[in-house]
Scaffold this active site. Structure first.
Site, PDB file in Angstrom:
ATOM      1  N   ARG A 165      -7.930  -0.746   1.817  1.00 25.70           N
ATOM      2  CA  ARG A 165      -8.352  -1.680   1.404  1.00 25.70           C
ATOM      3  C   ARG A 165      -8.874  -1.748  -0.160  1.00 25.70           C
ATOM      4  O   ARG A 165      -8.603  -2.491  -0.903  1.00 25.70           O
ATOM      5  CB  ARG A 165      -9.529  -2.367   2.257  1.00 25.70           C
ATOM      6  CG  ARG A 165     -10.341  -1.424   2.229  1.00 25.70           C
ATOM      7  CD  ARG A 165     -11.277  -1.651   3.585  1.00 25.70           C
ATOM      8  NE  ARG A 165     -10.708  -1.163   4.764  1.00 25.70           N
ATOM      9  CZ  ARG A 165     -11.025  -1.153   5.959  1.00 25.70           C
ATOM     10  NH1 ARG A 165     -12.503  -1.657   6.201  1.00 25.70           N
ATOM     11  NH2 ARG A 165     -10.519  -0.643   7.064  1.00 25.70           N
TER      12      ARG A 165
ATOM     13  N   LYS B 285       0.803  -1.185   0.149  1.00 29.00           N
ATOM     14  CA  LYS B 285       0.131  -0.004   0.120  1.00 29.00           C
ATOM     15  C   LYS B 285       0.886   1.247  -0.079  1.00 29.00           C
ATOM     16  O   LYS B 285       1.659   1.466   0.921  1.00 29.00           O
ATOM     17  CB  LYS B 285      -0.756   0.070   1.530  1.00 29.00           C
ATOM     18  CG  LYS B 285      -1.718   1.406   1.396  1.00 29.00           C
ATOM     19  CD  LYS B 285      -2.580   1.302   2.696  1.00 29.00           C
ATOM     20  CE  LYS B 285      -3.106   2.697   3.212  1.00 29.00           C
ATOM     21  NZ  LYS B 285      -3.867   2.655   4.285  1.00 29.00           N
TER      22      LYS B 285
ATOM     23  N   ASP C 214       1.809   6.912   5.105  1.00 32.82           N
ATOM     24  CA  ASP C 214       0.964   5.664   4.688  1.00 32.82           C
ATOM     25  C   ASP C 214       1.523   4.941   3.175  1.00 32.82           C
ATOM     26  O   ASP C 214       0.684   4.203   2.905  1.00 32.82           O
ATOM     27  CB  ASP C 214      -0.416   6.297   4.412  1.00 32.82           C
ATOM     28  CG  ASP C 214      -1.768   5.507   4.656  1.00 32.82           C
ATOM     29  OD1 ASP C 214      -1.503   4.599   5.376  1.00 32.82           O
ATOM     30  OD2 ASP C 214      -2.922   5.800   4.255  1.00 32.82           O
TER      31      ASP C 214
ATOM     32  N   LYS D  15      -9.745  12.967   8.307  1.00 34.72           N
ATOM     33  CA  LYS D  15      -8.968  12.913   9.583  1.00 34.72           C
ATOM     34  C   LYS D  15      -9.203  14.144  10.551  1.00 34.72           C
ATOM     35  O   LYS D  15      -9.057  15.192  10.164  1.00 34.72           O
ATOM     36  CB  LYS D  15      -7.530  12.066   9.358  1.00 34.72           C
ATOM     37  CG  LYS D  15      -7.592  11.016   8.678  1.00 34.72           C
ATOM     38  CD  LYS D  15      -6.107  10.601   8.703  1.00 34.72           C
ATOM     39  CE  LYS D  15      -5.890   9.110   7.891  1.00 34.72           C
ATOM     40  NZ  LYS D  15      -6.691   8.114   8.802  1.00 34.72           N
TER      41      LYS D  15
ATOM     42  N   ASP E 205     -11.883   7.088   4.200  1.00 34.05           N
ATOM     43  CA  ASP E 205     -10.641   6.625   5.005  1.00 34.05           C
ATOM     44  C   ASP E 205     -10.061   5.522   4.847  1.00 34.05           C
ATOM     45  O   ASP E 205      -9.070   5.356   5.441  1.00 34.05           O
ATOM     46  CB  ASP E 205     -10.628   7.593   6.421  1.00 34.05           C
ATOM     47  CG  ASP E 205      -9.377   7.809   6.933  1.00 34.05           C
ATOM     48  OD1 ASP E 205      -8.450   7.777   6.334  1.00 34.05           O
ATOM     49  OD2 ASP E 205      -9.487   7.850   8.331  1.00 34.05           O
TER      50      ASP E 205
ATOM     51  N   ASP F  43      -2.742  10.667   3.187  1.00 30.67           N
ATOM     52  CA  ASP F  43      -3.922  10.076   3.541  1.00 30.67           C
ATOM     53  C   ASP F  43      -4.709  11.037   4.483  1.00 30.67           C
ATOM     54  O   ASP F  43      -4.506  11.177   5.495  1.00 30.67           O
ATOM     55  CB  ASP F  43      -3.925   8.746   4.364  1.00 30.67           C
ATOM     56  CG  ASP F  43      -5.308   7.946   4.464  1.00 30.67           C
ATOM     57  OD1 ASP F  43      -6.384   8.809   4.073  1.00 30.67           O
ATOM     58  OD2 ASP F  43      -5.358   7.161   5.305  1.00 30.67           O
TER      59      ASP F  43
HETATM   60  N1  BES Z   1      -3.846   4.802   7.080  1.00 33.48           N
HETATM   61  C1  BES Z   1      -5.072   4.756   7.777  1.00 33.48           C
HETATM   62  C2  BES Z   1      -4.505   3.692   8.817  1.00 33.48           C
HETATM   63  C3  BES Z   1      -3.355   4.154  10.009  1.00 33.48           C
HETATM   64  C4  BES Z   1      -3.972   4.844  11.098  1.00 33.48           C
HETATM   65  C5  BES Z   1      -2.101   4.029   9.749  1.00 33.48           C
HETATM   66  C6  BES Z   1      -3.193   5.339  12.101  1.00 33.48           C
HETATM   67  C7  BES Z   1      -1.146   4.346  10.771  1.00 33.48           C
HETATM   68  C8  BES Z   1      -1.732   5.027  11.763  1.00 33.48           C
HETATM   69  C9  BES Z   1      -6.047   4.020   7.107  1.00 33.48           C
HETATM   70  O1  BES Z   1      -6.233   4.504   5.931  1.00 33.48           O
HETATM   71  C10 BES Z   1      -7.272   4.354   7.868  1.00 33.48           C
HETATM   72  O2  BES Z   1      -7.521   5.607   8.140  1.00 33.48           O
HETATM   73  N2  BES Z   1      -8.013   3.363   8.568  1.00 33.48           N
HETATM   74  C11 BES Z   1      -9.259   3.679   9.262  1.00 33.48           C
HETATM   75  C12 BES Z   1     -10.141   2.737   8.758  1.00 33.48           C
HETATM   76  C13 BES Z   1     -11.526   3.008   9.004  1.00 33.48           C
HETATM   77  C14 BES Z   1     -12.236   4.472   8.450  1.00 33.48           C
HETATM   78  C15 BES Z   1     -12.454   1.815   8.582  1.00 33.48           C
HETATM   79  C16 BES Z   1      -8.844   3.439  10.578  1.00 33.48           C
HETATM   80  O3  BES Z   1      -8.274   2.359  10.989  1.00 33.48           O
HETATM   81  O4  BES Z   1      -9.471   4.226  11.337  1.00 33.48           O
HETATM   82 ZN    ZN Z   2      -7.537   6.350   5.551  1.00 28.86          ZN
HETATM   83 ZN    ZN Z   3      -4.614   5.046   4.713  1.00 30.53          ZN
END
Ligand code: BES
Ligand code: ZN
Ligand code: ZN
Length: 470
Positions: free
Chosen positions: A322, A236, A259, A248, A318, A241
């Site tokens: 996936r 990825k 990311d 966020k 966000d 992001d």
């Molecule tokens: N890039 C983030 C995950 C992440 C969070 C990496 C903190 C490093 C530190 C990912 O794309 C994301 O935002 N995931 C969300 C998913 C949710 C919205 C279903 C998450 O984990 O909150």
């Molecule tokens: Zn995200």
């Molecule tokens: Zn992400």
């Protein structure tokens, strides 16, 4: 820069001599340096004593940490020349070249700093002579240098901010690197991806001025093994992001340049595989996109057709990782016949809650592959912990208006739900593993052999795995 060389004889003109020893309980000089990595300098003798801690607790990881402490000391004190009696390391009591290799890893990884954008010049160069009579050390040094250069390359590129590295500039960089390293490189732009039907990776990047790219690197392997099916690695690489319209928070957005670490790790592994001249063929697929907000950006409730033909309703913009990964995983299976398919992704905040920064999440549809990767993580101290992947979790994301949703909308079993989403895009007969490295890819504090920022987590682990395959 820290340059290492192996020599049977100690050079004449050295400013200091590094000595690694277990700590002694009481008494003499050595007792003064007790904790692992404690450094004591004896100016009159020009000795630097680095402690390996309690002798009965010495492991490769301890030696690695002590090596890093030594590298940091050399840097801090601007030492131009130093010597190190490698054969004296036998006091560590580790078999074969284990202590030597861990020491070199510690030195080279611990010396790393990202100073590209600093006006002050980086620290002075240090030449360190590793004094040893073991002829195997030279070969071993070469191998570890290649590995650590790869880790440090991934760290460098991961540290690059999003105003420098975006899907386009990344693709250009990779193309140049691939040409220099003898790797095949194919880049699919957003038009080609759209024409193919890879609607998910396109959607994630459509709000950005620099749209998505799928970068495909191939290492052909050598000899008979070159005809075997390849191991396919998928990474990825969201170059930034923001979360998109599911934006966020002020705090949550900082650090989201990291990311892209999964993809940077994949690039590094391919480069190292080529330099190490591994026998087996390896493919690296980097799913690059920038998750932004604009008039063109994708939104919650959009329905996307993925490369697999399955449709996904976007619940959270966000949960973009996936989406880019599902198309990359499908692409991997449509274009290669993976003997194993392994993806690395900073996928969920939930895995950070569950495992912190000590272990990454491991999810797999195949026990032997999961066990191998788990063991490699123990070997290199890039530790994993397996979490479940039961189909029941799919209930949380089953589709209403489309085949599935990209998020449950609740925080329940977050990292597992993300993995079960990915599982929908992998045929069950392909051994597949997903590493959620969100908690380990970067650190907000200095680690034993990694400064604040990108760690390069997973590269040594994957090389350890790949070197073990025939
Ligand atoms: N890039 C983030 C995950 C992440 C969070 C990496 C903190 C490093 C530190 C990912 O794309 C994301 O935002 N995931 C969300 C998913 C949710 C919205 C279903 C998450 O984990 O909150
Ligand atoms: Zn995200
Ligand atoms: Zn992400």
């Amino acid at each position: 820069m820290l340059t290492l060389k192996v020599s049977a004889a100690a050079p004449q003109k050295q400013s200091v001599q590094l000595i690694f020893r277990p700590a002694l309980e009481t008494g003499n000089l050595e007792g003064a340096a007790k904790e692992v990595g404690d450094v004591r300098f004896f100016p009159s003798e020009q000795f630097v004593l680095v402690s390996l801690g309690a002798s009965e607790k010495i492991t490769a990881e301890i030696v690695r940490r002590a090596g890093a402490a030594a590298a940091r000391w050399l840097k801090k004190n601007n030492i131009p020349d130093a010597g190190l009696d490698v054969d004296g390391l036998s006091a560590a009591g580790l078999p074969g070249l284990v202590a030597f290799e861990a020491l070199v890893e510690g030195l080279l990884l611990g010396n790393y700093e990202f100073s590209q954008y600093k006006s002050q010049p980086a620290s002075t160069d240090t030449r360190l002579t590793l004094v040893s009579n073991n002829p195997a050390c030279k070969e071993s040094l070469k191998k570890i240098e290649i590995t650590c250069e790869a880790v440090n390359l991934a760290r460098d590129w991961s540290h690059e901010p999003a105003n420098v590295l975006n899907p386009l500039s990344l693709a250009e960089r990779v193309k140049k690197l691939a040409a220099a390293e003898g790797l095949t490189c194919k880049i699919l732009d957003d038009h080609e991806l759209k024409a193919l039907g890879a609607g998910a990776i396109v959607a994630v990047g459509q709000g950005s001025a620099t749209p998505s790219r799928l970068i495909v690197l191939e290492y052909s392997g050598r000899g008979k093994a070159a005809h075997e099916k390849p191991v396919v690695l998928v990474g990825k690489s969201i170059t930034f992001d923001t979360g998109g319209y599911s934006i966020k928070s002020v705090d949550g957005i900082v650090g989201m340049k990291y990311d892209k670490c999964g993809g940077m790790d994949v690039i590094a592994v391919l480069v190292a595989a080529a330099r190490l001249k591994l026998d087996i063929p390896i493919v690296g697929i980097i799913a690059a996109a920038e998750n932004m907000i604009s008039a063109l950006a994708y939104r919650p409730n959009d329905i996307i057709r993925t490369l697999s033909g399955k449709t996904v309703e976007v619940i959270s913009t966000d949960a973009e990782g996936r989406l880019v990964l599902c198309d990359a995983l499908t692409y991997a299976q449509q274009n290669f016949q993976p003997r194993a398919l392994i993806d690395l992704a900073t996928l969920t905040g939930g895995v950070v809650v569950a495992l912190g920064s000590e272990r990454a999440g491991l999810f797999s549809n195949n026990d032997p592959l999961a066990n191998d990767l788990f063991q490699c993580g123990e070997n290199t101290f890039e530790r994993l912990w397996r979490l479940p992947l039961d189909d029941d979790y799919f209930d949380l994301i089953k589709g209403v208006d489309a085949d599935m949703r990209n998020s449950a909308g609740v925080r329940k079993a977050h990292p597992i739900v993300a993995s079960v989403f990915l599982k929908q895009f992998v045929s069950p007969e392909i051994p597949w593993a997903h590493l959620d490295i969100a908690g380990t890819a970067d650190s907000d504090k200095e680690e034993p052999y990694s400064p604040k920022g990108a760690t390069g987590f997973g590269i040594r682990l994957l090389l350890n795995y790949l070197c073990g395959l025939k």
